[in-house]
Motif scaffolding. Structure first.
Motif, PDB file in Angstrom:
ATOM      1  N   TRP A 165      15.061  25.048 -23.630  1.00 43.30           N
ATOM      2  CA  TRP A 165      13.525  25.282 -23.316  1.00 43.30           C
ATOM      3  C   TRP A 165      12.832  25.465 -24.528  1.00 43.30           C
ATOM      4  O   TRP A 165      11.525  24.915 -24.609  1.00 43.30           O
ATOM      5  N   LYS A 166      13.159  25.786 -25.736  1.00 45.77           N
ATOM      6  CA  LYS A 166      12.706  25.613 -26.858  1.00 45.77           C
ATOM      7  C   LYS A 166      12.332  24.420 -27.497  1.00 45.77           C
ATOM      8  O   LYS A 166      11.334  24.318 -27.951  1.00 45.77           O
ATOM      9  N   LYS A 167      13.097  23.245 -27.131  1.00 39.43           N
ATOM     10  CA  LYS A 167      12.819  21.897 -27.462  1.00 39.43           C
ATOM     11  C   LYS A 167      11.992  21.200 -26.553  1.00 39.43           C
ATOM     12  O   LYS A 167      11.116  20.342 -26.878  1.00 39.43           O
ATOM     13  N   PHE A 219      15.492  23.263 -14.840  1.00 37.53           N
ATOM     14  CA  PHE A 219      14.467  22.564 -15.251  1.00 37.53           C
ATOM     15  C   PHE A 219      13.984  21.395 -14.556  1.00 37.53           C
ATOM     16  O   PHE A 219      14.654  20.913 -13.655  1.00 37.53           O
ATOM     17  N   TYR A 220      12.495  21.345 -14.258  1.00 36.93           N
ATOM     18  CA  TYR A 220      12.158  20.321 -13.617  1.00 36.93           C
ATOM     19  C   TYR A 220      10.834  19.847 -13.979  1.00 36.93           C
ATOM     20  O   TYR A 220       9.878  20.504 -14.550  1.00 36.93           O
ATOM     21  N   LYS A 254      15.678  36.308 -16.410  1.00 37.05           N
ATOM     22  CA  LYS A 254      15.916  36.965 -17.197  1.00 37.05           C
ATOM     23  C   LYS A 254      17.353  36.964 -17.944  1.00 37.05           C
ATOM     24  O   LYS A 254      17.689  37.651 -19.010  1.00 37.05           O
ATOM     25  N   ALA A 255      18.378  36.118 -17.401  1.00 38.98           N
ATOM     26  CA  ALA A 255      19.557  36.061 -17.707  1.00 38.98           C
ATOM     27  C   ALA A 255      19.561  35.500 -19.122  1.00 38.98           C
ATOM     28  O   ALA A 255      20.713  35.818 -19.691  1.00 38.98           O
ATOM     29  N   ARG A 256      18.725  34.653 -19.665  1.00 42.19           N
ATOM     30  CA  ARG A 256      18.579  34.004 -20.839  1.00 42.19           C
ATOM     31  C   ARG A 256      19.936  33.199 -21.151  1.00 42.19           C
ATOM     32  O   ARG A 256      20.637  33.894 -22.188  1.00 42.19           O
ATOM     33  N   ILE A 257      20.427  32.321 -20.578  1.00 51.31           N
ATOM     34  CA  ILE A 257      21.779  31.547 -20.959  1.00 51.31           C
ATOM     35  C   ILE A 257      21.329  30.846 -22.203  1.00 51.31           C
ATOM     36  O   ILE A 257      20.460  30.125 -22.290  1.00 51.31           O
ATOM     37  N   LEU A 258      22.205  30.912 -23.203  1.00 57.20           N
ATOM     38  CA  LEU A 258      22.091  30.483 -24.634  1.00 57.20           C
ATOM     39  C   LEU A 258      21.547  28.744 -24.281  1.00 57.20           C
ATOM     40  O   LEU A 258      20.494  28.268 -24.805  1.00 57.20           O
ATOM     41  N   GLY A 259      22.238  28.109 -23.729  1.00 59.01           N
ATOM     42  CA  GLY A 259      21.827  26.429 -23.466  1.00 59.01           C
ATOM     43  C   GLY A 259      20.575  26.453 -22.932  1.00 59.01           C
ATOM     44  O   GLY A 259      19.817  25.558 -23.361  1.00 59.01           O
ATOM     45  N   GLU A 260      20.094  27.162 -21.748  1.00 64.28           N
ATOM     46  CA  GLU A 260      18.984  27.006 -21.175  1.00 64.28           C
ATOM     47  C   GLU A 260      17.922  27.148 -22.405  1.00 64.28           C
ATOM     48  O   GLU A 260      16.805  26.937 -22.280  1.00 64.28           O
ATOM     49  N   VAL A 261      18.125  28.541 -23.005  1.00 64.91           N
ATOM     50  CA  VAL A 261      16.925  28.895 -23.990  1.00 64.91           C
ATOM     51  C   VAL A 261      16.951  27.799 -25.062  1.00 64.91           C
ATOM     52  O   VAL A 261      15.824  27.516 -25.482  1.00 64.91           O
ATOM     53  N   LEU A 262      18.017  27.268 -25.516  1.00 59.00           N
ATOM     54  CA  LEU A 262      17.918  26.136 -26.529  1.00 59.00           C
ATOM     55  C   LEU A 262      17.049  25.010 -26.113  1.00 59.00           C
ATOM     56  O   LEU A 262      16.391  24.480 -26.818  1.00 59.00           O
TER      57      LEU A 262
END
Length: 148
Positions: free
Chosen positions: A46-48, A72-73, A36-44
């Protein structure tokens, strides 16, 4: 020889599925909070990679392995991707212990910075591609010619 998962730039990539990874079910609550934290780097990132959009590789986000939650795994490769933000600046010893533990399970770790993901995502994706080729790639063999 391990099964071929995909081909990247003409190089076959071997599957490296690591079986029976330890799992601490007490981390499930923390896992939900991290998602839920939605850290920007992780969101970007993940979109890729979501929905097998990066070389048809299946990525999991926020995966519990032992007493740790990795960013990520990739199950098929036994590959952990860690995006290090400022929270990692004072945690070198902790991160080192964590990394050694994950490696002891037969996993590979690809570390990137949150800054690079936010500012150089195309470079990060190329570095990830190169990492996968280096650690999982096999040089295709051609039938040798018979010398007469």
């Amino acid at each position: 020889m391990k099964e071929i998962l995909i081909t990247i730039n003409g190089i076959p990539i071997r599957r490296n599925f690591v079986e029976n990874l330890p799992y601490n079910s007490y981390l499930k609550v923390l896992l939900k909070e991290k998602r839920k934290a939605r850290i920007l780097g992780e969101v970007l990132f993940w979109k890729k990679v979501r929905a097998k959009s990066f070389h048809a590789i299946d990525f999991d986000r926020q995966r519990i392995i032992g007493n740790y939650i990795v960013d990520f795994y990739v199950k098929a490769l036994g590959l952990v991707i860690e995006i290090d933000g400022s929270s990692h600046d004072e945690k070198q010893i902790y991160d080192g212990i964590r990394e050694e533990y994950l490696k002891s399970l037969g996993l590979f770790i690809f570390r990137i910075t949150d800054f690079d993901v936010r500012n150089n995502l195309s470079v990060v994706m190329k570095e990830l591609e190169d990492f996968i080729v280096l650690h999982y790639g096999t040089i295709p063999t051609t039938p040798s010619s018979k010398i007469s």
